[in-house]
Design an enzyme around this catalytic site. Structure first.
Site, mmCIF file in Angstrom:
data_model
loop_
_atom_site.group_PDB
_atom_site.id
_atom_site.type_symbol
_atom_site.label_atom_id
_atom_site.label_comp_id
_atom_site.label_asym_id
_atom_site.label_seq_id
_atom_site.Cartn_x
_atom_site.Cartn_y
_atom_site.Cartn_z
ATOM 1 C CD GLU A 211 -3.063 -1.098 0.307
ATOM 2 O OE1 GLU A 211 -3.290 0.337 -0.209
ATOM 3 O OE2 GLU A 211 -3.736 -1.737 -0.005
ATOM 4 C CB CYS A 245 -1.270 7.354 0.957
ATOM 5 S SG CYS A 245 -2.782 6.707 2.010
HETATM 6 P P1 NAD Z 1 8.209 4.356 5.254
HETATM 7 O O1 NAD Z 1 8.481 3.508 4.094
HETATM 8 O O2 NAD Z 1 9.512 5.424 5.502
HETATM 9 O O3 NAD Z 1 7.914 3.599 6.615
HETATM 10 C C1 NAD Z 1 7.006 2.540 6.697
HETATM 11 C C2 NAD Z 1 7.487 1.272 7.205
HETATM 12 O O4 NAD Z 1 8.391 0.879 6.750
HETATM 13 C C3 NAD Z 1 7.967 1.646 8.810
HETATM 14 O O5 NAD Z 1 7.419 0.854 9.660
HETATM 15 C C4 NAD Z 1 9.519 1.628 8.773
HETATM 16 O O6 NAD Z 1 9.790 1.214 9.867
HETATM 17 C C5 NAD Z 1 9.605 0.473 7.598
HETATM 18 N N1 NAD Z 1 11.061 0.869 6.956
HETATM 19 C C6 NAD Z 1 11.463 2.065 6.571
HETATM 20 N N2 NAD Z 1 12.522 2.087 5.969
HETATM 21 C C7 NAD Z 1 12.813 0.486 5.810
HETATM 22 C C8 NAD Z 1 14.014 -0.297 5.258
HETATM 23 N N3 NAD Z 1 14.864 0.479 4.802
HETATM 24 N N4 NAD Z 1 14.155 -1.370 5.447
HETATM 25 C C9 NAD Z 1 13.014 -1.975 6.203
HETATM 26 N N5 NAD Z 1 11.803 -1.298 6.482
HETATM 27 C C10 NAD Z 1 11.962 -0.089 6.692
HETATM 28 O O7 NAD Z 1 6.914 5.419 4.923
HETATM 29 P P2 NAD Z 1 6.302 6.443 6.013
HETATM 30 O O8 NAD Z 1 7.136 7.813 6.117
HETATM 31 O O9 NAD Z 1 5.777 5.713 7.362
HETATM 32 O O10 NAD Z 1 4.761 6.689 5.229
HETATM 33 C C11 NAD Z 1 5.100 7.647 4.078
HETATM 34 C C12 NAD Z 1 4.755 6.972 2.745
HETATM 35 O O11 NAD Z 1 3.782 5.791 3.146
HETATM 36 C C13 NAD Z 1 4.200 7.803 1.887
HETATM 37 O O12 NAD Z 1 4.658 7.558 0.820
HETATM 38 C C14 NAD Z 1 2.764 7.385 1.653
HETATM 39 O O13 NAD Z 1 1.999 7.998 0.671
HETATM 40 C C15 NAD Z 1 2.629 6.063 2.097
HETATM 41 N N6 NAD Z 1 1.254 5.697 2.657
HETATM 42 C C16 NAD Z 1 0.398 4.808 2.083
HETATM 43 C C17 NAD Z 1 -0.621 4.396 2.536
HETATM 44 C C18 NAD Z 1 -1.562 3.311 1.845
HETATM 45 O O14 NAD Z 1 -2.656 2.988 2.190
HETATM 46 N N7 NAD Z 1 -1.543 3.159 0.190
HETATM 47 C C19 NAD Z 1 -1.166 4.956 3.889
HETATM 48 C C20 NAD Z 1 -0.395 5.676 4.445
HETATM 49 C C21 NAD Z 1 0.977 6.123 3.835
#
Ligand code: NAD
Length: 442
Positions: A211, A245
């Site tokens: 997502e 998002c």
């Molecule tokens: P992010 O990808 O930085 O983090 C999300 C999760 O991934 C966290 O739990 C984090 O610990 C983990 N993570 C981060 N880097 C990682 C790595 N290198 N290896 C393994 N795990 C890792 O995202 P965010 O900043 O929390 O959220 C923002 C993004 O999420 C935006 O792009 C937004 O559009 C998207 N988003 C999408 C939805 C949806 O339902 N489609 C909902 C909310 C947010």
């Protein structure tokens, strides 16, 4: 670094024992999760407010998850029912002795990795994972420093870790967790990290649901009802300070519409006054994102045509809504997901040029069009690809029982109710010979 093998093995053994199959047990797990939410609502609401400054009166993660629970408890008896097929009479089958069934079975151990901006509602998928008969490990975002430890502390009071566990941590812990074999991974976040998740999952051939986000376009036609535009953009950009998002990411319009779009949005945001004085108005999540957004404002070649009330405040991580006019699709504001209270407007010569721009860029999670023209609406829906579309509004295609998810660069797989239940289920085709009259109901 802590190893997660023992936890995953414990959950897998529980699953392999058949204990998650029983329908009453699945319902009990969902009821227990409901109890957890109801009994800790204030603490969860307070934690989310502390981390994101999103007040429960603006949107309650707990209430939304409770809604998903009610829907699931009402419908899951139907969802789990095996389907009996009518046996055809042909060279392969004889209806007198052959029975055909489709039996839903759980996948096993599910990992859910949440983003910071929707710490709980994204995890409402775990309700469907339980309903489908799986165990769940939830990894909340480390960027919610109040919510994540609170939830990790509450969960063991209600659940044995063999059925549901919360694992706290950032990148190192998630990297370690991803070495384990899961039976499904649901990741919510950004496309670059999604590639890391998918690569780790590929080592075990684990299916993934992603997502993600993206650049959600808005086309404003010359026929548009501008009061709807004002409502749609204000709603999207104020909620979570644009950190959502499905937030409107940029506007495309023809030269004739430019002054109307600017004056409409200016009047709408002026009417809100100084949002820095509104305590329930979300702030930028952390210093890194604050600096990233300020960097976008510095590096863009675009011109600020309007800045809403309130002063940028690094300490309070407040940035007022900025509207910019941008000349080129190469501008940084047209390149990466903005995820904040900044909105660029790019002039295009025509509706066709707007369609062309959207089509030739990565498929967004959401696309928006403001128009009174039916034919144009049809073309926009049919000729562009995105996770979903709202016409004459923003974010409204994400409720009402509709599935939610992206396509291409904005993700894969669908959430919400039965769609998520199906995602955590394998529907197994069965043929029983010799008139056994088999019954596979749970
Ligand atoms: P992010 O990808 O930085 O983090 C999300 C999760 O991934 C966290 O739990 C984090 O610990 C983990 N993570 C981060 N880097 C990682 C790595 N290198 N290896 C393994 N795990 C890792 O995202 P965010 O900043 O929390 O959220 C923002 C993004 O999420 C935006 O792009 C937004 O559009 C998207 N988003 C999408 C939805 C949806 O339902 N489609 C909902 C909310 C947010």
């Amino acid at each position: 670094m802590v190893s997660y093998s023992a936890l995953v093995n414990k959950q897998r053994e529980f699953y392999l024992s058949g204990a998650t199959l029983d329908l009453a047990g699945r319902k009990k797990r969902i009821e227990t999760f409901k109890k957890l939410l109801v009994e800790n609502k204030k603490a969860i609401d307070d934690a989310i407010f502390a981390d994101i400054r999103r007040h429960p009166t603006v949107m309650s993660d707990v209430d939304m998850t409770l809604g998903e629970i009610e829907l699931t408890l009402k419908n899951m008896d139907e969802w789990v029912k095996p389907k009996k097929f009518v046996t055809p009479k042909d060279a392969q089958y004889d209806p007198a002795s052959d029975e055909l069934h489709l039996v839903p079975e759980p996948l096993g151990v599910v990992l859910i990795i949440s983003p910071w901006n929707a710490p709980l509602i994204c995890s409402s998928a775990l309700i469907q994972a339980f309903a489908a008969g799986n165990t769940v490990i939830l990894k909340p975002s480390e960027l919610d420093p109040t919510f994540a430890p609170l939830f990790a502390n509450i969960a063991p009071k209600y659940f044995d870790e063999k059925e549901f566990a919360v694992v706290e941590g950032g990148i190192p812990e998630t990297t370690e967790l991803l070495k384990e074999r899961f039976d499904h991974i649901l990741y919510t976040g950004c496309p670059p990290v999604a590639k890391i998740i998918m690569t780790a999952a590929a080592k075990h051939l684990t299916p993934v649901t992603l997502e993600l986000g993206g650049k959600n376009p808005v086309f404003v036609d010359e026929s548009a009802d501008l009061s709807l535009l004002a409502k749609g953009i204000v709603g999207a950009k104020i909620f979570n300070a644009g950190q959502a998002c499905i937030c409107t990411d940029y506007i495309l319009c023809t030269p004739a519409m430019k002054p109307k779009v600017i004056s409409t949005l200016k009047a709408a945001f002026d009417a809100l006054g100084d949002m820095s004085k509104v305590p329930a108005n979300a702030r930028i999540i952390n210093d890194r994102h604050f600096k990233r957004l300020m960097g976008l404002l510095k590096d863009t070649k675009g011109k600020v045509v309007y800045k809403a009330g309130g002063e940028t405040d690094e300490k309070d991580r407040f940035i007022p809504f900025h509207l910019l006019e941008v000349d080129s699709a190469d501008d940084i504001l047209l390149q990466e997901e903005i995820f904040g209270p900044i909105l660029p407007v790019m002039i295009v010569p025509s509706f066709d040029a707007a369609l062309n721009h959207i089509k030739r860029n990565e498929k967004p999670l959401a696309a928006y069009i403001f128009t009174e023209n039916k034919e144009q609406t049809k073309r926009f829906v049919r000729e562009t690809s995105s996770g979903g579309v709202t016409v004459n509004g923003s974010c409204a295609h994400t409720g009402g029982g509709l599935p939610f998810g992206g396509v291409g660069n904005s993700g894969m797989g669908r959430l919400m109710g039965k769609y998520a239940f199906d995602m955590f289920t394998h529907e197994k085709p069965i043929c029983v010979r010799n008139s056994l009259k088999a019954d596979f109901a749970y």
